[in-house]
Scaffold this active site. Structure first.
Site, short mmCIF file in Angstrom:
data_model
loop_
_atom_site.label_atom_id
_atom_site.label_comp_id
_atom_site.label_asym_id
_atom_site.label_seq_id
_atom_site.Cartn_x
_atom_site.Cartn_y
_atom_site.Cartn_z
N ASP A 35 45.88 32.79 54.59
CA ASP A 35 45.94 33.63 53.40
C ASP A 35 47.13 33.21 52.52
N THR A 38 48.49 36.79 48.05
CA THR A 38 48.58 37.14 46.63
C THR A 38 48.98 38.62 46.53
N GLU A 84 39.67 35.75 44.65
CA GLU A 84 40.14 36.70 43.65
C GLU A 84 38.97 37.66 43.49
N THR A 124 29.03 38.66 47.35
CA THR A 124 28.86 39.98 46.76
C THR A 124 27.48 40.16 46.13
N ASP A 125 27.04 41.40 46.03
CA ASP A 125 25.76 41.68 45.34
C ASP A 125 25.87 41.42 43.83
N GLU A 126 27.10 41.30 43.32
CA GLU A 126 27.27 41.12 41.87
C GLU A 126 26.73 39.79 41.38
N TYR A 151 34.48 37.06 37.37
CA TYR A 151 34.52 37.22 38.82
C TYR A 151 33.16 36.91 39.44
N LYS A 155 31.84 33.83 41.97
CA LYS A 155 31.28 34.08 43.30
C LYS A 155 29.87 33.47 43.38
N LYS A 190 41.39 49.21 42.60
CA LYS A 190 39.94 49.43 42.73
C LYS A 190 39.61 50.91 42.55
N PHE A 191 38.36 51.19 42.20
CA PHE A 191 37.95 52.52 41.74
C PHE A 191 38.33 53.67 42.67
N TYR A 208 35.48 55.01 33.50
CA TYR A 208 35.18 54.07 32.41
C TYR A 208 33.90 54.52 31.69
P1 NAD Z 1 41.03 41.36 48.25
O1 NAD Z 1 41.35 40.98 46.83
O2 NAD Z 1 41.47 42.68 48.75
O3 NAD Z 1 41.64 40.26 49.24
C1 NAD Z 1 41.53 38.88 48.99
C2 NAD Z 1 42.46 38.15 49.95
O4 NAD Z 1 42.30 36.74 49.67
C3 NAD Z 1 43.94 38.47 49.76
O5 NAD Z 1 44.57 38.65 51.00
C4 NAD Z 1 44.50 37.27 49.04
O6 NAD Z 1 45.87 37.01 49.32
C5 NAD Z 1 43.61 36.16 49.59
N1 NAD Z 1 43.55 35.02 48.66
C6 NAD Z 1 43.30 35.05 47.32
N2 NAD Z 1 43.37 33.81 46.81
C7 NAD Z 1 43.64 32.96 47.85
C8 NAD Z 1 43.82 31.56 47.94
N3 NAD Z 1 43.75 30.76 46.88
N4 NAD Z 1 44.08 31.03 49.17
C9 NAD Z 1 44.16 31.83 50.26
N5 NAD Z 1 44.01 33.17 50.22
C10 NAD Z 1 43.76 33.74 49.02
O7 NAD Z 1 39.46 41.17 48.38
P2 NAD Z 1 38.41 42.00 49.24
O8 NAD Z 1 37.97 43.18 48.47
O9 NAD Z 1 38.92 42.15 50.62
O10 NAD Z 1 37.19 40.95 49.24
C11 NAD Z 1 37.09 39.96 50.26
C12 NAD Z 1 35.82 39.17 50.04
O11 NAD Z 1 34.69 40.02 50.07
C13 NAD Z 1 35.76 38.45 48.69
O12 NAD Z 1 35.14 37.20 48.89
C14 NAD Z 1 34.87 39.34 47.84
O13 NAD Z 1 34.20 38.60 46.85
C15 NAD Z 1 33.90 39.86 48.89
N6 NAD Z 1 33.30 41.18 48.61
C16 NAD Z 1 34.08 42.26 48.30
C17 NAD Z 1 33.49 43.50 48.11
C18 NAD Z 1 34.31 44.74 47.80
O14 NAD Z 1 33.74 45.79 47.55
N7 NAD Z 1 35.64 44.68 47.81
C19 NAD Z 1 32.10 43.63 48.24
C20 NAD Z 1 31.34 42.50 48.56
C21 NAD Z 1 31.94 41.28 48.75
O1 DAU Z 2 29.57 45.12 44.38
C1 DAU Z 2 30.55 44.47 45.10
C2 DAU Z 2 31.81 44.35 44.28
O2 DAU Z 2 32.38 45.65 44.23
C3 DAU Z 2 32.81 43.35 44.85
O3 DAU Z 2 32.25 42.07 44.76
C4 DAU Z 2 34.13 43.38 44.09
O4 DAU Z 2 35.07 42.53 44.71
C5 DAU Z 2 34.64 44.81 44.10
O5 DAU Z 2 35.83 44.89 43.33
C6 DAU Z 2 33.59 45.76 43.52
O6 DAU Z 2 33.38 45.50 42.12
P1 DAU Z 2 33.25 46.70 41.05
O7 DAU Z 2 33.62 46.16 39.74
O8 DAU Z 2 31.95 47.40 41.22
O9 DAU Z 2 34.39 47.68 41.66
P2 DAU Z 2 35.55 48.55 40.99
O10 DAU Z 2 36.20 49.29 42.10
O11 DAU Z 2 36.42 47.76 40.09
O12 DAU Z 2 34.73 49.59 40.09
C7 DAU Z 2 33.68 50.39 40.63
C8 DAU Z 2 33.05 51.16 39.47
O13 DAU Z 2 33.98 52.12 38.97
C9 DAU Z 2 32.68 50.30 38.28
O14 DAU Z 2 31.50 50.84 37.68
C10 DAU Z 2 33.86 50.47 37.31
C11 DAU Z 2 34.28 51.90 37.57
N1 DAU Z 2 35.69 52.24 37.39
C12 DAU Z 2 36.63 51.44 37.95
C13 DAU Z 2 37.99 51.77 37.87
C14 DAU Z 2 39.04 50.87 38.48
C15 DAU Z 2 36.05 53.42 36.73
O15 DAU Z 2 35.18 54.15 36.22
N2 DAU Z 2 37.37 53.75 36.66
C16 DAU Z 2 38.35 52.97 37.20
O16 DAU Z 2 39.55 53.34 37.10
#
Ligand code: NAD
Ligand code: DAU
Length: 335
Positions: A35, A38, A84, A124-126, A151, A155, A190-191, A208
């Site tokens: 890792d 970041t 990221e 991700t589903d995105e 983003y 992905k 995050k939300f 939002y």
């Molecule tokens: P996060 O941002 O919390 O963590 C990302 C981690 O990756 C951090 O520890 C960061 O230091 C590390 N990282 C970033 N850039 C790097 C680099 N260049 N080299 C090495 N390490 C690096 O992310 P998360 O929410 O835990 O998501 C993890 C994975 O799951 C991602 O691939 C994301 O696309 C996927 N994902 C996330 C969600 C969600 O809801 N959060 C849903 C579906 C898929």
């Molecule tokens: O679907 C999987 C994805 O979910 C992952 O791939 C991403 O890494 C993860 O960040 C997440 O993406 P979203 O953009 O859906 O998540 P976020 O938490 O940023 O926002 C969730 C929803 O809430 C989205 O519709 C935006 C809204 N939102 C977000 C914030 C931060 C608000 O309404 N208010 C807020 O303050």
């Protein structure tokens, strides 16, 4: 005998929970976390896992091929979480997303190709773009890629690289595309954690736009148990969608958090919308359930939210020092 597993991004939200879950439930694995640490990482929490013994840590960037090749050579399985991950950040500064999500993944692929290692790529589903709010459509493994943001497009690019390396070079890889995760250790940008910590700081939750957007929420432990099901029984070359039928609109999530925090349900405010905001995500996880027998454990979002609120209450050390900075950044974009 231990199986060596390299977890990229293992200090981030989902990766860290994956490492913890694996150490607690699957003692056959010996884990190395790679890792960059970041702003999104929790280096301290990784240190806290050292009493498990079967864990080591490499601070390094997946964009550096030397780091990646060394780490991959010394493992048997790679689970690739590093990315990221925040849409709003990608709208302000897209290039780190291009480097880490695309170039970084390409380095991982070249390394697993050279050393013939098993890879599971986390996505991700995105990548599928969004669905209409008023439809009952769901994403399936056959849905066409149509990402909206820097983003999600990076992905999607990383997924396409994995698919190309599978087809052209026959690497031993699987992919999974999961919906929105929630749970402990999620960054407060995050939300859900943003709204929980807003309330804990006496700030009104922020929605939002009109707050009608829908996300398909899954508890992080369910995401990670699905990843293990794929590692155990998944078919090489296949993509699995991970989801727990947790569709809910943003306004209802905020109202539920307020109610669980003992506050009136209308104590939130609307703020500027996210440009290009995806309207709805929904996952059809039939393939994962039928072929691999996976089922989620957390099926009640209210219960999962209550547990998550308690975690942020009990672990203020994790977010308190960053809260002001995160909110100041959002305030600059009227959010
Ligand atoms: P996060 O941002 O919390 O963590 C990302 C981690 O990756 C951090 O520890 C960061 O230091 C590390 N990282 C970033 N850039 C790097 C680099 N260049 N080299 C090495 N390490 C690096 O992310 P998360 O929410 O835990 O998501 C993890 C994975 O799951 C991602 O691939 C994301 O696309 C996927 N994902 C996330 C969600 C969600 O809801 N959060 C849903 C579906 C898929
Ligand atoms: O679907 C999987 C994805 O979910 C992952 O791939 C991403 O890494 C993860 O960040 C997440 O993406 P979203 O953009 O859906 O998540 P976020 O938490 O940023 O926002 C969730 C929803 O809430 C989205 O519709 C935006 C809204 N939102 C977000 C914030 C931060 C608000 O309404 N208010 C807020 O303050």
């Amino acid at each position: 005998m231990s199986v060596k597993m390299l977890v990229t991004g293992g200090a981030g939200f989902i990766g860290l929970n994956f490492v913890r879950w694996t150490l607690e439930n699957r003692p056959e694995y010996e884990i190395t976390v790679l890792d960059k640490l970041t702003y999104a990482a929790n280096g301290g929490a990784i240190n806290g896992l050292k009493n498990f013994k079967k864990i080591s840590f490499i601070k390094g960037d997946i964009c550096d091929p030397n780091v990646v090749f060394d780490a991959v050579e010394n493992t048997e399985i790679v689970v690739h979480f590093a990315a990221e991950s925040h849409n709003d950040n990608s709208l302000h500064d897209p290039m780190p997303f291009v480097y880490t999500n695309i170039v970084g993944t390409a380095n991982i692929l070249e390394a697993v190709r050279k050393f013939d290692k098993r890879l599971h790529h986390i996505s991700t589903d995105e990548v599928y773009g969004d669905l209409a709010i008023d439809s009952s459509d769901k994403f399936t493994p056959e849905t066409r890629y149509n990402p909206s943001s820097p983003y999600s497009s990076t992905k999607a690019g990383s997924d396409l690289l994995v698919k190309a390396w599978i087809r052209s070079f026959g690497i031993k890889a699987t992919l999974s595309n999961c919906s929105n995760n929630y749970g402990a250790y999620q960054h407060i940008e995050k939300f859900i954690p943003r709204q929980i910590t807003n309330i804990l700081c006496g700030i009104k939750p922020k929605l939002y736009g009109n707050g009608a957007q829908v996300r398909d929420w899954i508890h992080v432990d369910d995401h990670n148990s699905a990843v293990h099901a794929i590692l155990d029984k998944g078919k090489i070359g296949e993509l699995y969608l991970i989801g727990a039928n947790g569709e809910c609109d943003n306004k209802t999530i905020v109202e539920t958090i307020l109610e669980l925090s003992g506050l009136p349900k209308d104590q939130y405010e609307f703020v500027s919308d996210r440009p290009g905001h995806d309207q709805r995500y929904a996952i059809d996880s039939t393939k994962l359930r039928q072929e691999l027998g996976w089922e989620p454990k957390y099926t009640d979002i209210r219960e999962g939210l209550a547990q998550t609120i308690k975690w942020y209450e009990d672990n203020a050390y994790f977010w308190k020092s960053e809260k002001q900075f995160v909110e100041a950044k959002y305030a600059k974009s009227g959010q």
